[in-house]
Design a protein around this motif. Structure first.
Motif, PDB file in Angstrom:
ATOM      1  N   LEU A   1       0.809  -1.190  -0.079  1.00  0.00           N
ATOM      2  CA  LEU A   1      -0.050   0.161  -0.036  1.00  0.00           C
ATOM      3  C   LEU A   1       0.821   1.492  -0.017  1.00  0.00           C
ATOM      4  O   LEU A   1       0.640   2.278  -0.710  1.00  0.00           O
ATOM      5  N   ASP A   2       1.681   1.333   0.975  1.00  0.00           N
ATOM      6  CA  ASP A   2       2.715   2.559   0.803  1.00  0.00           C
ATOM      7  C   ASP A   2       3.982   2.165   1.382  1.00  0.00           C
ATOM      8  O   ASP A   2       4.257   2.134   2.718  1.00  0.00           O
ATOM      9  N   GLN A   3       5.002   1.750   0.439  1.00  0.00           N
ATOM     10  CA  GLN A   3       6.241   1.519   1.080  1.00  0.00           C
ATOM     11  C   GLN A   3       7.271   2.326   1.644  1.00  0.00           C
ATOM     12  O   GLN A   3       7.863   2.244   2.726  1.00  0.00           O
ATOM     13  N   ASP A   4       7.307   3.548   0.967  1.00  0.00           N
ATOM     14  CA  ASP A   4       7.936   4.572   1.705  1.00  0.00           C
ATOM     15  C   ASP A   4       7.540   4.973   2.988  1.00  0.00           C
ATOM     16  O   ASP A   4       8.412   5.274   3.674  1.00  0.00           O
ATOM     17  N   ARG A   5       6.229   4.930   3.220  1.00  0.00           N
ATOM     18  CA  ARG A   5       5.679   5.328   4.516  1.00  0.00           C
ATOM     19  C   ARG A   5       5.928   4.383   5.528  1.00  0.00           C
ATOM     20  O   ARG A   5       6.677   4.568   6.480  1.00  0.00           O
TER      21      ARG A   5
ATOM     22  N   SER B   1      12.219  12.075  13.240  1.00  0.00           N
ATOM     23  CA  SER B   1      10.685  12.673  13.271  1.00  0.00           C
ATOM     24  C   SER B   1      10.214  13.140  11.741  1.00  0.00           C
ATOM     25  O   SER B   1       9.461  13.661  11.419  1.00  0.00           O
ATOM     26  N   LEU B   2      11.115  12.753  10.841  1.00  0.00           N
ATOM     27  CA  LEU B   2      10.785  12.972   9.519  1.00  0.00           C
ATOM     28  C   LEU B   2       9.489  12.296   8.839  1.00  0.00           C
ATOM     29  O   LEU B   2       8.629  12.929   7.910  1.00  0.00           O
ATOM     30  N   TYR B   3       9.154  11.448   9.469  1.00  0.00           N
ATOM     31  CA  TYR B   3       7.855  10.875   9.180  1.00  0.00           C
ATOM     32  C   TYR B   3       6.609  11.727   9.363  1.00  0.00           C
ATOM     33  O   TYR B   3       5.633  11.574   8.374  1.00  0.00           O
ATOM     34  N   PHE B   4       6.637  12.509  10.427  1.00  0.00           N
ATOM     35  CA  PHE B   4       5.433  13.529  10.615  1.00  0.00           C
ATOM     36  C   PHE B   4       5.493  14.708   9.774  1.00  0.00           C
ATOM     37  O   PHE B   4       4.213  15.109   9.344  1.00  0.00           O
ATOM     38  N   SER B   5       6.751  14.839   9.132  1.00  0.00           N
ATOM     39  CA  SER B   5       6.566  15.998   8.156  1.00  0.00           C
ATOM     40  C   SER B   5       6.199  15.600   6.816  1.00  0.00           C
ATOM     41  O   SER B   5       5.921  16.642   5.927  1.00  0.00           O
ATOM     42  N   MET B   6       6.360  14.501   6.462  1.00  0.00           N
ATOM     43  CA  MET B   6       6.111  13.794   5.312  1.00  0.00           C
ATOM     44  C   MET B   6       4.560  13.671   4.993  1.00  0.00           C
ATOM     45  O   MET B   6       3.952  13.344   4.042  1.00  0.00           O
ATOM     46  N   TYR B   7       3.863  12.956   6.070  1.00  0.00           N
ATOM     47  CA  TYR B   7       2.671  12.645   6.118  1.00  0.00           C
ATOM     48  C   TYR B   7       1.656  13.454   7.179  1.00  0.00           C
ATOM     49  O   TYR B   7       2.089  13.454   8.375  1.00  0.00           O
ATOM     50  N   GLU B   8       0.635  13.741   6.821  1.00  0.00           N
ATOM     51  CA  GLU B   8      -0.522  14.498   7.388  1.00  0.00           C
ATOM     52  C   GLU B   8      -0.911  13.739   8.665  1.00  0.00           C
ATOM     53  O   GLU B   8      -1.192  12.569   8.808  1.00  0.00           O
TER      54      GLU B   8
END
Length: 219
Positions: free
Chosen positions: A31-35, A46-53
Motif C-alpha cells: 500500500l505504501d512502501q515509503d511510508r 521525526s521526518l515521518y510526521f513532516s512527510m505525512y499529515e
C-alpha cells in the motif's frame, strides 16, 4: 542431579500467527512502501510526521488498520510468551490464553479511545487529541515492528529463555521511553497545555484503562 525445568513452546500456532502478521505487513508494504520505511526509523527520526499529515482520518485507512492489528498481535504474543516462561501454571488454567490476551489488549485500546474522546470533549481539545493519538499510535506501530523481529528471533533462534526475555524487555522499555520523550516534545508545542492537564491526560489515558483491564481479567 537436579532436573532443569524447560518451557516447551508450540511452534505450529506461533508460525501460523507470524505468517498472518507477515501477510499483513506485506499488504502494508504494498500500500505504501515509503511510508512503512519512514515508520521503521521513526524512533530515531521525526521526518515521518513532516512527510505525512497527522489528520484523524488517517487512522481509519487500510494502512493503519493493518498495522494496528499486526501490532496488537505482536504485543499479545510477547505478553503470552512472558507468561508462558514465567507463570506457566497461570496459562494452564485458561482454555485459550492467547485469545484472552488479544481480547484484553483490544479492550485496553477501546477504553483508551472512549476515555480519550470523552476528555477531548470535556476540555474542548478535539483537534489536539487527534494529533496526539496520531503521534502516539505512529510510535506504537514503529516500536512493535522492532518487537516483532526480537520475538521471532527469540522463539526460533534463542529458545525464548530468561536472559533473552530480559534483553527484549529492556529494548522495548527503551523504545517506549523514546516514544514518551517525543510525545512530551509534541505536547510542549502547545503552550496552553498546563503541566497539570498533561499529567491528568497521561494518567487517565495510560493508567486508567490498564487498571480497568487488570480488574476485569481478575474477574
Amino acid at each position: 542431579m537436579e532436573a532443569v525445568e524447560r518451557i516447551i513452546i508450540n511452534y505450529d500456532w506461533l508460525t501460523f500467527t507470524f505468517l498472518g502478521i507477515g501477510l499483513m505487513l506485506f499488504v502494508v508494504n504494498f500500500l505504501d512502501q515509503d511510508r512503512l520505511r519512514q515508520l521503521l526509523v521513526l524512533p530515531f527520526s521525526s521526518l515521518y510526521f513532516s512527510m505525512y499529515e497527522n489528520t484523524s482520518d488517517t487512522l481509519l485507512k487500510g494502512f493503519t488498520i493493518l498495522l494496528f492489528t499486526a501490532s496488537n498481535l505482536t504485543l499479545s504474543i510477547f505478553v503470552y510468551l512472558i507468561f508462558q516462561n514465567q507463570y506457566p501454571n497461570v496459562l494452564s488454567t485458561l482454555k485459550n490464553p492467547l485469545l484472552l490476551i488479544m481480547g484484553l489488549v483490544l479492550l485496553y485500546w477501546i477504553l483508551r479511545f472512549l476515555i480519550g474522546r470523552f476528555l477531548a470533549w470535556i476540555f474542548d481539545v478535539q483537534s489536539l487529541h487527534n494529533h496526539a493519538v496520531y503521534t502516539k499510535m505512529s510510535y506504537y506501530f514503529s516500536i512493535n515492528l522492532y518487537l516483532l523481529v526480537l520475538v521471532i528471533f527469540g522463539v526460533y533462534y534463542f529458545d525464548w529463555q530468561g536472559p533473552y526475555i530480559i534483553f527484549v524487555m529492556v529494548v522495548y522499555l527503551i523504545l517506549l521511553s523514546i516514544r514518551y520523550f517525543h510525545f512530551v516534545k509534541f505536547m510542549n508545542r502547545y503552550t496552553f497545555v498546563s503541566l497539570f492537564y498533561f499529567i491528568l491526560y497521561l494518567c487517565t489515558l495510560e493508567i486508567a484503562p490498564l487498571l480497568l483491564v487488570y480488574k476485569w481479567s481478575l474477574g
